[in-house]
Motif scaffolding. Structure first.
Motif, PDB file in Angstrom:
ATOM      1  N   LEU A 149       0.832  -1.215   0.000  1.00  0.00           N
ATOM      2  CA  LEU A 149       0.000   0.000   0.000  1.00  0.00           C
ATOM      3  C   LEU A 149       0.862   1.259   0.000  1.00  0.00           C
ATOM      4  O   LEU A 149       0.571   2.223  -0.708  1.00  0.00           O
ATOM      5  N   ASP A 150       1.941   1.228   0.754  1.00  0.00           N
ATOM      6  CA  ASP A 150       2.845   2.375   0.737  1.00  0.00           C
ATOM      7  C   ASP A 150       3.444   2.531  -0.647  1.00  0.00           C
ATOM      8  O   ASP A 150       3.621   3.634  -1.145  1.00  0.00           O
ATOM      9  N   TYR A 151       3.762   1.391  -1.263  1.00  0.00           N
ATOM     10  CA  TYR A 151       4.363   1.467  -2.584  1.00  0.00           C
ATOM     11  C   TYR A 151       3.389   2.072  -3.588  1.00  0.00           C
ATOM     12  O   TYR A 151       3.766   2.902  -4.410  1.00  0.00           O
ATOM     13  N   MET A 152       2.108   1.645  -3.512  1.00  0.00           N
ATOM     14  CA  MET A 152       1.112   2.191  -4.436  1.00  0.00           C
ATOM     15  C   MET A 152       0.945   3.691  -4.220  1.00  0.00           C
ATOM     16  O   MET A 152       0.744   4.443  -5.149  1.00  0.00           O
ATOM     17  N   GLU A 153       1.025   4.071  -2.975  1.00  0.00           N
ATOM     18  CA  GLU A 153       0.959   5.494  -2.647  1.00  0.00           C
ATOM     19  C   GLU A 153       2.106   6.227  -3.341  1.00  0.00           C
ATOM     20  O   GLU A 153       1.925   7.259  -3.983  1.00  0.00           O
ATOM     21  N   PHE A 154       3.292   5.647  -3.240  1.00  0.00           N
ATOM     22  CA  PHE A 154       4.458   6.250  -3.890  1.00  0.00           C
ATOM     23  C   PHE A 154       4.259   6.284  -5.402  1.00  0.00           C
ATOM     24  O   PHE A 154       4.500   7.294  -6.054  1.00  0.00           O
ATOM     25  N   ALA A 155       3.776   5.146  -5.963  1.00  0.00           N
ATOM     26  CA  ALA A 155       3.631   5.058  -7.421  1.00  0.00           C
ATOM     27  C   ALA A 155       2.658   6.106  -7.924  1.00  0.00           C
ATOM     28  O   ALA A 155       2.909   6.799  -8.911  1.00  0.00           O
ATOM     29  N   LYS A 156       1.558   6.233  -7.214  1.00  0.00           N
ATOM     30  CA  LYS A 156       0.543   7.201  -7.614  1.00  0.00           C
ATOM     31  C   LYS A 156       1.126   8.613  -7.583  1.00  0.00           C
ATOM     32  O   LYS A 156       0.983   9.394  -8.531  1.00  0.00           O
ATOM     33  N   PRO A 190      12.331 -17.503  -9.584  1.00  0.00           N
ATOM     34  CA  PRO A 190      13.064 -16.667  -8.640  1.00  0.00           C
ATOM     35  C   PRO A 190      14.552 -16.678  -8.966  1.00  0.00           C
ATOM     36  O   PRO A 190      15.102 -17.696  -9.356  1.00  0.00           O
ATOM     37  N   ARG A 191      15.166 -15.515  -8.868  1.00  0.00           N
ATOM     38  CA  ARG A 191      16.599 -15.480  -9.092  1.00  0.00           C
ATOM     39  C   ARG A 191      17.280 -15.163  -7.770  1.00  0.00           C
ATOM     40  O   ARG A 191      18.227 -15.781  -7.357  1.00  0.00           O
ATOM     41  N   ARG A 192      16.804 -14.119  -7.161  1.00  0.00           N
ATOM     42  CA  ARG A 192      17.384 -13.790  -5.866  1.00  0.00           C
ATOM     43  C   ARG A 192      16.265 -13.234  -5.009  1.00  0.00           C
ATOM     44  O   ARG A 192      15.212 -12.874  -5.506  1.00  0.00           O
ATOM     45  N   LYS A 193      16.502 -13.200  -3.754  1.00  0.00           N
ATOM     46  CA  LYS A 193      15.475 -12.681  -2.852  1.00  0.00           C
ATOM     47  C   LYS A 193      15.220 -11.213  -3.193  1.00  0.00           C
ATOM     48  O   LYS A 193      16.151 -10.411  -3.270  1.00  0.00           O
ATOM     49  N   ILE A 194      13.959 -10.907  -3.426  1.00  0.00           N
ATOM     50  CA  ILE A 194      13.653  -9.515  -3.716  1.00  0.00           C
ATOM     51  C   ILE A 194      13.457  -8.776  -2.407  1.00  0.00           C
ATOM     52  O   ILE A 194      12.835  -9.300  -1.487  1.00  0.00           O
ATOM     53  N   GLY A 195      13.962  -7.598  -2.364  1.00  0.00           N
ATOM     54  CA  GLY A 195      13.781  -6.812  -1.149  1.00  0.00           C
ATOM     55  C   GLY A 195      12.339  -6.367  -1.021  1.00  0.00           C
ATOM     56  O   GLY A 195      11.526  -6.562  -1.914  1.00  0.00           O
ATOM     57  N   GLY A 196      11.998  -5.784   0.089  1.00  0.00           N
ATOM     58  CA  GLY A 196      10.637  -5.284   0.282  1.00  0.00           C
ATOM     59  C   GLY A 196      10.401  -4.062  -0.580  1.00  0.00           C
ATOM     60  O   GLY A 196      11.329  -3.477  -1.132  1.00  0.00           O
ATOM     61  N   LEU A 197       9.119  -3.706  -0.706  1.00  0.00           N
ATOM     62  CA  LEU A 197       8.791  -2.524  -1.491  1.00  0.00           C
ATOM     63  C   LEU A 197       8.936  -1.268  -0.648  1.00  0.00           C
ATOM     64  O   LEU A 197       8.888  -0.159  -1.150  1.00  0.00           O
ATOM     65  N   GLY A 198       9.103  -1.471   0.627  1.00  0.00           N
ATOM     66  CA  GLY A 198       9.060  -0.343   1.557  1.00  0.00           C
ATOM     67  C   GLY A 198      10.089   0.737   1.262  1.00  0.00           C
ATOM     68  O   GLY A 198       9.794   1.916   1.279  1.00  0.00           O
ATOM     69  N   ASP A 199      11.345   0.284   0.968  1.00  0.00           N
ATOM     70  CA  ASP A 199      12.380   1.296   0.791  1.00  0.00           C
ATOM     71  C   ASP A 199      12.587   1.607  -0.677  1.00  0.00           C
ATOM     72  O   ASP A 199      13.606   2.143  -1.081  1.00  0.00           O
ATOM     73  N   GLU A 200      11.577   1.245  -1.484  1.00  0.00           N
ATOM     74  CA  GLU A 200      11.661   1.459  -2.925  1.00  0.00           C
ATOM     75  C   GLU A 200      11.947   2.925  -3.249  1.00  0.00           C
ATOM     76  O   GLU A 200      12.757   3.253  -4.104  1.00  0.00           O
ATOM     77  N   GLU A 201      11.285   3.798  -2.510  1.00  0.00           N
ATOM     78  CA  GLU A 201      11.406   5.222  -2.825  1.00  0.00           C
ATOM     79  C   GLU A 201      12.845   5.693  -2.636  1.00  0.00           C
ATOM     80  O   GLU A 201      13.363   6.481  -3.418  1.00  0.00           O
ATOM     81  N   LYS A 202      13.484   5.163  -1.606  1.00  0.00           N
ATOM     82  CA  LYS A 202      14.857   5.562  -1.351  1.00  0.00           C
ATOM     83  C   LYS A 202      15.753   5.046  -2.472  1.00  0.00           C
ATOM     84  O   LYS A 202      16.682   5.725  -2.904  1.00  0.00           O
ATOM     85  N   ARG A 203      15.418   3.840  -2.950  1.00  0.00           N
ATOM     86  CA  ARG A 203      16.275   3.239  -3.968  1.00  0.00           C
ATOM     87  C   ARG A 203      16.205   3.992  -5.283  1.00  0.00           C
ATOM     88  O   ARG A 203      17.108   3.915  -6.095  1.00  0.00           O
ATOM     89  N   VAL A 204      15.069   4.708  -5.507  1.00  0.00           N
ATOM     90  CA  VAL A 204      14.951   5.482  -6.742  1.00  0.00           C
ATOM     91  C   VAL A 204      16.128   6.434  -6.865  1.00  0.00           C
ATOM     92  O   VAL A 204      16.786   6.514  -7.900  1.00  0.00           O
ATOM     93  N   GLN A 205      16.396   7.136  -5.798  1.00  0.00           N
ATOM     94  CA  GLN A 205      17.483   8.115  -5.811  1.00  0.00           C
ATOM     95  C   GLN A 205      18.820   7.428  -6.088  1.00  0.00           C
ATOM     96  O   GLN A 205      19.600   7.866  -6.928  1.00  0.00           O
TER      97      GLN A 205
END
Lengths: 519, 430
Positions: A149-156, A190-205
């Motif tokens: 839900l946080d990720y969708m908020e970010f995406a929107k 699966p290739r590798r463990k995917i991280g959570g979507l939570g820190d996605e916004e930080k990873r953008v930068q």
């Protein structure tokens, strides 16, 4: 409908008396249901969040692919217009349940529903689906209920910021192209463990910074030593360089398409994440609905046994339950394929029967759990470890095949249909594996991979579709999709349909960019 | 566990998406609206309703398996008679083995159907006529609203409580649920009081007490007024009228009028009607068509049946005058007229027409519009007999507007004058 209107003090204004439910009785019923589901069946669920909504709001959630938060796009408006039209004309009932795979798990209740229906939905969504989301390994591996839900908020937010900065049209074009490739935007293995979507916004930068530093071999313009003898890259080198073959087209474009701007890559990433999030649901339709339907059926039955559900309400429940699990025969006018609710519920009931009162046949077919006396444990283990295809392969019993009178028909598109197997001793295995294949997402969706890029020539992107049983791609949509792909890639693309048995090229499609994304 | 009431959230969450969709499919939708206006009657501008549009431009292409090629194995329920190895003749269309060839979004149709709201419809209709924005707003907004009684509802403000209805419902519910009247209970009580406290009356007293107890409990359980009984007066907001208007549609239907010309005329009438219906509570339409004779007809006949004969314009004016005098007194009606013609007239008739208009009709009219319709590829011409006749009247300052129209987008300018001439007087809302 129950005939008495129950009114409690203090809620007269809150839930209008047109409906026979109110917030107190919802809470009360929720308590009773949770006692049974958690206490007796020992289900394991995310915390629940139950939201009461109107029909219009239900249509809203519907049209934005079942997400409470979604970016703006014309296609959702189109779906809304269509669903609303069907609904108003009475051609379609709204599904009485939508549930969001998130933590806390969100279930929607429509205000028009009677108290009985609300109880059914609570049992079905807030306990059935919820348990499935939390425990099935596909969901555990691929989706991030905590962060969605946080990720969708970010995406929107991100997409509306892009619209403000680059214009609605430019963003819409990227989204159109990405939506066309959404089915090809998932990692299936699966290739590798995917991280959570939570820190996605930080990873953008971080990604933006990394992009500036990194080096894309497509841009090699520095002349080689001895440029005369043109150096040819070998296929192995290119594969190494670009990480080919790649089945996830959106992922490849996001990482390697040479002409995209950073914000366009980010949008591809968003669409890809959403596609990936829904991928497990595609693969577990039968199990998921079967699990939820089983839970609501057993729960309501227990409520009735305990005297917490009146006879009238029970009849109302049964009539709607029967509608949900109806499987019309193939020659019935209402037939439109196998109803996943019917098949799923049938299988769960059947497993329960095999655990409690197995026949000799069951014992030979299912030695591992026949007669073990513990249906809920057996079911929960199945729900956790399989997906539709493997679940059917593992658990579909001859008894159920007979009950549903299943038979397999081969259709080569030309001559008469041939009955390959029916519900008899010779046919069980064949019917079972054919049905399993029918619910195998990998079978239903074309297997398409990016195989090569012409690095020495015109940078053409080459894709392959592995053709099984001579089933080609539907003609009408190939060109538009390839044009979208070419726009994203920036150069020509080609798609070859290769027979899986003989490796012969059956068909070849090419498309050039239209310049829609070039600004 | 939380239960959240989301019903109070702002509505219309998908409005933004809908607007985007309409913007995207604008061309197709405008075509559909155009077609719909051609089919519907002049007074039917509620628009909205179902429309069908072509799918190009609003398709969402995907790569998926074709149902038409290769070999598929289907597992199907409900076998009655087949055994292994049976051959089933290929079903015609859909049923059985091979399902319908579905497109990616699960619809096998070429056309996409949905419902347009009245506002969207009007927007497109007016845009089609290329009206300026300001005016579009004016047309879409009625002047002022007054509430008018419109039945009952189950919710409303306390001031609007309808006591009669509410009590009637309450009474019928009390009767249905057998709520005892206070008098019945009182009667039982007095009988109980009167009975002597002796053994022979013991049974009767027990009976009475039991009954009394039941009655009292029932009276408690069934409320005197339950929220389900409550009814409120409902009000609808209706446009506040200035007065009534009548609109005369006059049309030449001689053989020289093509379908295209009639379509132009129809659009013009529609626009005039729209304009009038925003300003007047009731607008009546009178259709008069003419060749060398004129007759008042209904709309169907007006647009759709062919007549042969010459063209004598004065006949239609005479007919209009007759209807006016018969049914629409000047003091109660605002009179508007719109005449469409290709400009042919018997030359000896022009003077007569001019005189009729000048002396008899124009003094009665708010506005008289003359539309000279031509074929789409017609170039500029000097104007016809009728045109020149009317032009003189126009110069003399009579309330007449005239245009030559070959294409749809030329219709609107006829109105410009009308709006310039009499800006609607804004009434203070009472």
């Amino acid at each position: 409908m129950s005939s008495e209107s129950v009114l409690l003090e203090g809620e007269k204004s809150e839930s209008r008396t047109r409906f026979d439910w109110d917030f107190d009785s919802l809470r009360h019923t929720y308590g009773q249901i949770s006692e049974i589901a958690l206490g007796e069946f020992k289900l394991d669920v995310y915390p629940n969040q139950i939201e009461v909504i109107t029909a219009e709001q239900m249509l809203d959630v519907y049209s934005s692919i079942g997400m409470p938060l979604m970016y703006l796009h014309w296609s959702f408006g189109k779906h809304f217009a269509r669903d609303e039209t069907l609904y108003r004309r009475g051609l379609r009932n709204l599904a009485y349940e939508i549930v969001i795979n998130a933590n806390p798990c969100i279930s929607y209740l429509m205000e028009e529903n009677s108290m009985t229906m609300q109880s059914l939905v609570i049992a079905h969504a807030a306990f059935g689906h919820n348990h499935f989301f939390k425990n099935n390994h596909l969901f555990q591996q691929w989706t991030d209920a905590e962060g969605i839900l946080d990720y969708m908020e970010f995406a929107k937010g991100y997409i509306s910021r892009c619209e403000a900065r680059y214009g609605e049209v430019a963003v819409e074009r990227v989204l159109d192209a990405a939506h066309a490739l959404m089915t090809q935007g998932v990692h299936r293995y699966p290739r590798r463990k995917i991280g959570g979507l939570g820190d996605e916004e930080k990873r953008v930068q971080d990604r933006l910074a990394e992009l500036e530093r990194s080096y894309n071999d497509l841009w090699r313009t520095v002349p080689q030593n001895g440029a005369r003898d043109k150096r040819r890259t070998t296929e192995a080198e290119r594969r190494e360089l670009l990480g080919l073959p790649e089945e996830n087209v959106l992922y490849f474009l996001e990482k390697k398409a040479p002409l995209l701007k950073p914000w366009q890559r980010e949008i591809l990433r968003i669409v890809r994440h959403i596609a990936q999030y829904f991928y497990p649901q595609k693969q577990t339709k039968v199990m998921n609905e079967g699990c939820a339907t089983m839970v609501h059926y057993e729960t309501m039955t227990r409520l009735h046994e305990k005297g917490q559900l009146g006879d009238g309400a029970m009849v109302e429940f049964l009539s709607s339950h029967t509608n949900v699990v109806l499987q019309p025969d193939f020659d019935d006018r209402r037939y439109s394929g196998i109803n996943p609710y019917a098949l799923g519920f049938g299988m769960m009931q059947d497993i329960k029967r095999i655990c409690l009162t197995p026949t000799d046949e069951d014992r030979t077919w299912f030695p591992q759990f026949a007669g073990n006396g513990d249906p809920w444990e057996t079911l929960k283990e199945g729900w956790a470890n399989y997906r539709d295809e493997s679940f059917i392969r593992q658990y579909l019993s001859p008894a159920l095949i007979r009950k549903m009178k299943l038979f397999a028909v081969v259709d080569d598109g030309v001559s008469d249909l041939v009955v390959k197997a029916i519900h008899n001793e010779r046919g069980y295995q064949t019917v079972r594996s054919a049905l399993a294949r029918q619910f195998d997402t990998a079978q239903k969706e074309p297997e398409i991979e990016i195989v090569d890029v012409d690095l020495d020539g015109d940078r053409r992107l080459m894709l392959q579709h592995r053709v099984y049983d001579n089933v080609l791609l539907a003609e009408d949509d190939i060109q538009p999709v390839l044009r979208h792909l070419a726009d994203l890639w920036g150069y020509e693309v080609s798609l070859s349909e290769i027979s899986s048995s003989s490796d012969a090229v059956l068909k070849q499609h090419t498309a050039a960019p239209t310049g829609a994304l070039a600004t | 566990m939380d239960i959240i009431d989301r019903r109070l959230n702002p509505r219309g969450k998908s409005l933004a998406n809908r607007q985007r969709f309409i913007r995207r499919a604008r061309q197709q939708i405008a075509d559909a609206v155009r077609e719909a206006t051609g089919k519907s009657s002049v007074a039917d501008l509620n628009g909205g309703g179902k429309i069908k549009i072509r799918r190009d431009g609003i398709d969402e292409p995907q790569l998926y398996h074709s149902g038409k090629s290769g070999e598929h194995t289907h597992v199907v329920p409900g076998n009655h008679e087949y055994v292994e190895g049976d051959r089933i003749p290929r079903p015609q269309g859909g049923q059985g083995g091979r399902g319908r060839e579905a497109s990616a979004d699960g619809e096998g149709e070429d056309a996409f159907q949905f419902v347009l709201t009245q506002d969207e419809f009007l927007d497109l209709f007016l845009e089609d006529l290329e009206l300026p924005d300001l005016l579009r707003k004016q047309l879409k907004k009625a002047e002022s609203f007054l509430p008018r009684r419109a039945g009952y509802s189950v919710s409303g403000a306390a001031t609007n409580l309808n006591l009669v209805r509410t009590m009637r419902n309450s009474l019928s519910r009390r009767i249905a649920l057998k709520r005892p009247r206070p008098a019945e209970i009182a009667a039982l009580e007095t009988e109980l009081d009167l009975l002597a406290d002796s053994d022979e009356t013991l049974d009767r007293r027990r009976e009475l007490e039991l009954e009394l107890d039941q009655q009292r409990r029932r009276a408690k359980r069934v409320p005197f007024i339950d929220p389900v009984d409550v009814r409120y007066n409902r009000f609808e907001m209706v446009p506040q009228p200035v007065a009534s208007a009548v609109m005369f549609c006059l049309m030449d239907v001689s053989g020289s009028m093509t379908e295209h010309m009639k379509d132009l005329a129809k659009r013009f009438y529609k626009l005039l009607y729209l304009f009038l219906s925003r300003r007047y509570r009731n607008v009546e339409i009178v259709f008069i068509r003419h060749t060398h004779v004129a007759r008042e007809v209904d709309e169907e006949t007006f647009f759709n049946s062919r007549e042969t004969g010459g063209t004598v314009v004065s006949t239609v004016l005479e007919e209009m005058l007759r209807v006016l005098q018969e049914r629409y007194p000047r003091d109660q009606w605002n009179i508007y007229a719109a005449q469409a013609s290709d400009g042919d007239n018997l030359s000896s008739d022009n003077a007569k027409s001019a005189a009729l208009l000048e002396k008899r009709i124009l003094p009665l009219c708010q506005y008289f519009a003359y539309l000279e319709v031509g074929d789409e590829e017609d170039g500029f011409n000097l104007g016809s007999e009728v045109w020149r006749t009317y032009e003189r009247l126009d110069r003399a300052g009579h309330p007449i507007a005239m245009r030559k129209v070959n294409k749809r987008n030329q219709i609107f300018p006829v109105f410009r004058e009308l709006f310039a001439r009499d800006q609607p007087v804004r009434k203070a809302a009472s």
